[in-house]
Design a protein around this motif. Structure first.
Motif, PDB file in Angstrom:
ATOM      1  N   PHE A   1     -43.227 -56.231  64.983  1.00  0.00           N
ATOM      2  CA  PHE A   1     -41.830 -56.192  64.551  1.00  0.00           C
ATOM      3  C   PHE A   1     -41.623 -55.043  63.564  1.00  0.00           C
ATOM      4  CE2 PHE A   1     -38.928 -57.266  61.042  1.00  0.00           C
ATOM      5  CZ  PHE A   1     -37.724 -57.221  61.732  1.00  0.00           C
ATOM      6  N   ILE A   2     -42.545 -54.907  62.606  1.00  0.00           N
ATOM      7  CA  ILE A   2     -42.435 -53.831  61.626  1.00  0.00           C
ATOM      8  C   ILE A   2     -42.535 -52.476  62.309  1.00  0.00           C
ATOM      9  CG2 ILE A   2     -43.540 -52.772  59.614  1.00  0.00           C
ATOM     10  CD1 ILE A   2     -44.436 -55.648  58.831  1.00  0.00           C
TER      11      ILE A   2
ATOM     12  N   TYR B   1     -39.247 -51.855  63.946  1.00  0.00           N
ATOM     13  CA  TYR B   1     -38.176 -51.638  62.977  1.00  0.00           C
ATOM     14  C   TYR B   1     -38.271 -50.253  62.345  1.00  0.00           C
ATOM     15  CZ  TYR B   1     -34.704 -52.797  59.440  1.00  0.00           C
ATOM     16  OH  TYR B   1     -33.565 -52.815  58.668  1.00  0.00           O
ATOM     17  N   LYS B   2     -39.498 -49.758  62.175  1.00  0.00           N
ATOM     18  CA  LYS B   2     -39.701 -48.456  61.539  1.00  0.00           C
ATOM     19  C   LYS B   2     -39.689 -47.294  62.532  1.00  0.00           C
ATOM     20  CE  LYS B   2     -40.862 -48.083  57.635  1.00  0.00           C
ATOM     21  NZ  LYS B   2     -40.081 -47.856  56.391  1.00  0.00           N
TER      22      LYS B   2
ATOM     23  N   LEU C   1     -32.685 -58.230  65.076  1.00  0.00           N
ATOM     24  CA  LEU C   1     -32.463 -57.493  63.833  1.00  0.00           C
ATOM     25  C   LEU C   1     -32.668 -55.994  64.007  1.00  0.00           C
ATOM     26  CD1 LEU C   1     -34.333 -59.823  61.298  1.00  0.00           C
ATOM     27  CD2 LEU C   1     -31.916 -59.819  61.892  1.00  0.00           C
ATOM     28  N   ILE C   2     -33.261 -55.615  65.128  1.00  0.00           N
ATOM     29  CA  ILE C   2     -33.563 -54.196  65.362  1.00  0.00           C
ATOM     30  C   ILE C   2     -32.342 -53.512  65.981  1.00  0.00           C
ATOM     31  CG2 ILE C   2     -35.057 -52.593  66.616  1.00  0.00           C
ATOM     32  CD1 ILE C   2     -37.223 -54.752  66.493  1.00  0.00           C
TER      33      ILE C   2
ATOM     34  N   LYS D   1     -32.527 -47.929  68.571  1.00  0.00           N
ATOM     35  CA  LYS D   1     -33.966 -47.689  68.495  1.00  0.00           C
ATOM     36  C   LYS D   1     -34.656 -47.916  69.846  1.00  0.00           C
ATOM     37  CE  LYS D   1     -34.699 -48.573  63.561  1.00  0.00           C
ATOM     38  NZ  LYS D   1     -35.415 -47.315  63.226  1.00  0.00           N
TER      39      LYS D   1
ATOM     40  N   MET E   1     -34.622 -52.716  54.099  1.00  0.00           N
ATOM     41  CA  MET E   1     -33.750 -53.421  55.028  1.00  0.00           C
ATOM     42  C   MET E   1     -32.407 -53.680  54.350  1.00  0.00           C
ATOM     43  SD  MET E   1     -36.392 -56.203  56.689  1.00  0.00           S
ATOM     44  CE  MET E   1     -35.369 -56.547  58.108  1.00  0.00           C
TER      45      MET E   1
ATOM     46  N   LYS F   1     -29.449 -57.819  56.892  1.00  0.00           N
ATOM     47  CA  LYS F   1     -30.677 -58.099  57.648  1.00  0.00           C
ATOM     48  C   LYS F   1     -31.556 -59.105  56.911  1.00  0.00           C
ATOM     49  CE  LYS F   1     -29.904 -54.957  60.898  1.00  0.00           C
ATOM     50  NZ  LYS F   1     -29.623 -55.321  62.304  1.00  0.00           N
TER      51      LYS F   1
END
Length: 492
Positions: free
Chosen positions: A243-244, A247-248, A283-284, A288, A405, A409
């Motif tokens: 997930f990280i 997200y990044k 949440l993304i 992206k 974030m 979020k």
């Protein structure tokens, strides 16, 4: 060589170790003082090795995490008494079946499951150390069969492959009985540490946070047992790691989405509330993903997997729970999910009061007073140790890395955490609590480990700090040493 300024971290560890050892040994009896001294020395040596390694390899937190888990996990594998982890008896029985290719247990009505009788003999000495009973160092693994009531047939086979492989090796090499337990635990530990190593290595941020979470004492203890919790915790860490990464990322590789979804469904099929971790995908930001179509398909797949996990839990896992020894508990204590739902419908006010009261007041019992590494065993001083661990975790939350974030979020993450948190209570209310009972039974601290990573994502507001990372590792090592000291002081 370690710099003079870095020696303060080893000194901090030694002070923490001495304080915990003094307190815990003063609270418990000493049946085997020589064993206590030897195991304590091994523990403190292991702690110093971990801290020295982390200082010399400050940019390799994945390797540090691996080393910490292996050292403290190995000590736990061999020092822990027979089948002392929560539900380790049932997990061992299922692992033994898996070692012989029994991926789907075959239930015999009113009798149970066929297992090897060497396992049944071991259950008679549950909680004993090898100093209390040396016979298992000499007894051969026998293949005569007997019936056993419960093997956690509701769990899918993949969470027992590592443990089953360890037992298979012990059988192939014709080792004594104790090696079936030790090698099963060891393989479970190796799988856990390997997944954690990969998860921390792959994430572009939040490395020290994932290290602390994966090295929580209760997580390492479960990973060093026959429990399926080890693989569940590891997959949850991997799920958060991906997930990280997503997200990044500027543009998310499709393989990352696949791995994220796969880890989510693998843990969701074992413990249904964890399937909601897949909602983090929403949440993304859509930009992206490589294309808008991939974004939509990914999120629709996440929703479909949630439905699949729910269907599996309702139509298969819940029915498997009614087989074997657990049915006796249900009958004797008037536990019936259908009747509990009817009670909620006809007594909504009473049910809501019970549920809210439990959410507010049970955490003290769950995380401090009644929190134990062991199956239905509490030792003097354990509540103080738990309270200290909780204080460290709270401090850790607010000193965690800020992933930048948006507040919205973070609010959505809090809501997601509360959804999973309350779902765990609700399932225990239905599946383990007597109908109409004024409380919720069967909720354990370990059930919340897979969702703890959400909290530092929300509350972290610090930038990366080398000094802070070192202290995180020091205190993580102190509390892992405390876990071993509890075993040593309580059982030896």
């Amino acid at each position: 060589m370690i710099q003079i300024n870095d020696k303060k971290y080893i000194l901090t560890y030694l002070i923490g170790f001495i304080l915990l050892a003094t307190f815990l040994f003063s609270c418990n009896t000493h049946n085997h003082p020589k064993a206590q001294i030897i195991l304590s020395i091994l523990t403190v040596i292991g702690g110093i090795i971990c801290i020295r390694y982390s200082i010399k390899n400050k940019d390799a937190l994945h390797k540090t995490a691996f080393l910490i888990i292996i050292i403290f996990g190995l000590l736990t594998v061999f020092a822990s008494p027979l089948l002392v982890a929560p539900d380790e008896v049932e997990h061992f029985a299922r692992s033994d079946l898996t070692s012989e290719g029994g991926l789907i247990p075959n239930y015999h009505e009113n009798q149970g499951y066929f297992i090897n009788n060497y396992f049944y003999q071991m259950t008679c000495s549950q909680g004993s150390t090898l100093l209390d009973n040396t016979s298992f160092m000499h007894q051969d693994i026998t293949h005569g069969k007997t019936f056993f009531t419960s093997v956690f047939s509701q769990n899918l086979f993949y969470v027992y492959l590592a443990q089953g492989f360890g037992i298979f090796i012990a059988k192939m090499l014709e080792l004594p009985v104790i090696f079936a337990l030790w090698l099963g635990r060891l393989c479970n530990l190796l799988l856990y540490s390997g997944i954690v190593y990969f998860a921390i290595k792959k994430t572009p941020a939040f490395k020290k946070e994932l290290l602390v979470l994966s090295c929580l004492p209760i997580a390492v203890f479960q990973a060093a047992s026959m429990s399926s919790d080890g693989i569940i915790f590891a997959l949850a860490i991997l799920n958060i790691s991906y997930f990280i990464q997503m997200y990044k990322s500027e543009i998310i590789p499709n393989k990352n989405i696949i791995i994220y979804l796969a880890t989510g469904i693998l843990i969701g099929l074992i413990k249904f509330p964890y399937i909601f971790l897949l909602l983090m995908l929403f949440l993304i930001p859509a930009n992206k993903f490589k294309t808008k179509k991939i974004a939509i398909m990914s999120k629709m797949t996440a929703l479909l997997l949630i439905v699949i996990a729910g269907a599996y839990s309702n139509f298969y896992a819940s029915k498997e729970l009614l087989k074997g020894g657990r049915i006796d508990y249900y009958i004797q204590n008037n536990v019936n999910p259908t009747n509990q739902i009817n009670y909620i419908i006809h007594n909504p006010t009473s049910a809501v009061i019970t549920f809210v009261k439990s959410l507010i007041f049970l955490p003290y019992l769950i995380f401090i007073k009644d929190c134990s590494f062991f199956h239905l065993i509490l030792f003097p001083g354990l509540d103080i140790y738990n309270a200290l661990c909780l204080i460290f975790f709270i401090v850790f939350l607010f000193l965690s890395e800020d992933l930048k974030m948006a507040k919205r979020k973070k609010l959505e993450l809090i809501i997601l955490f509360l959804i999973i948190y309350t779902s765990i209570f609700f399932i225990q209310y239905l599946s383990w609590t007597p109908v109409g009972y004024d409380g919720i039974l069967g909720v354990g601290a370990r059930y919340f480990i897979p969702i703890l990573a959400i909290l530092p994502l929300v509350f972290g507001h610090k930038s990366n700090s080398e000094k802070l990372t070192k202290y995180f590792i020091v205190f993580t090592t102190i509390f892992l040493s405390g876990m071993l000291l509890i075993i040593i002081a309580g059982f030896y």
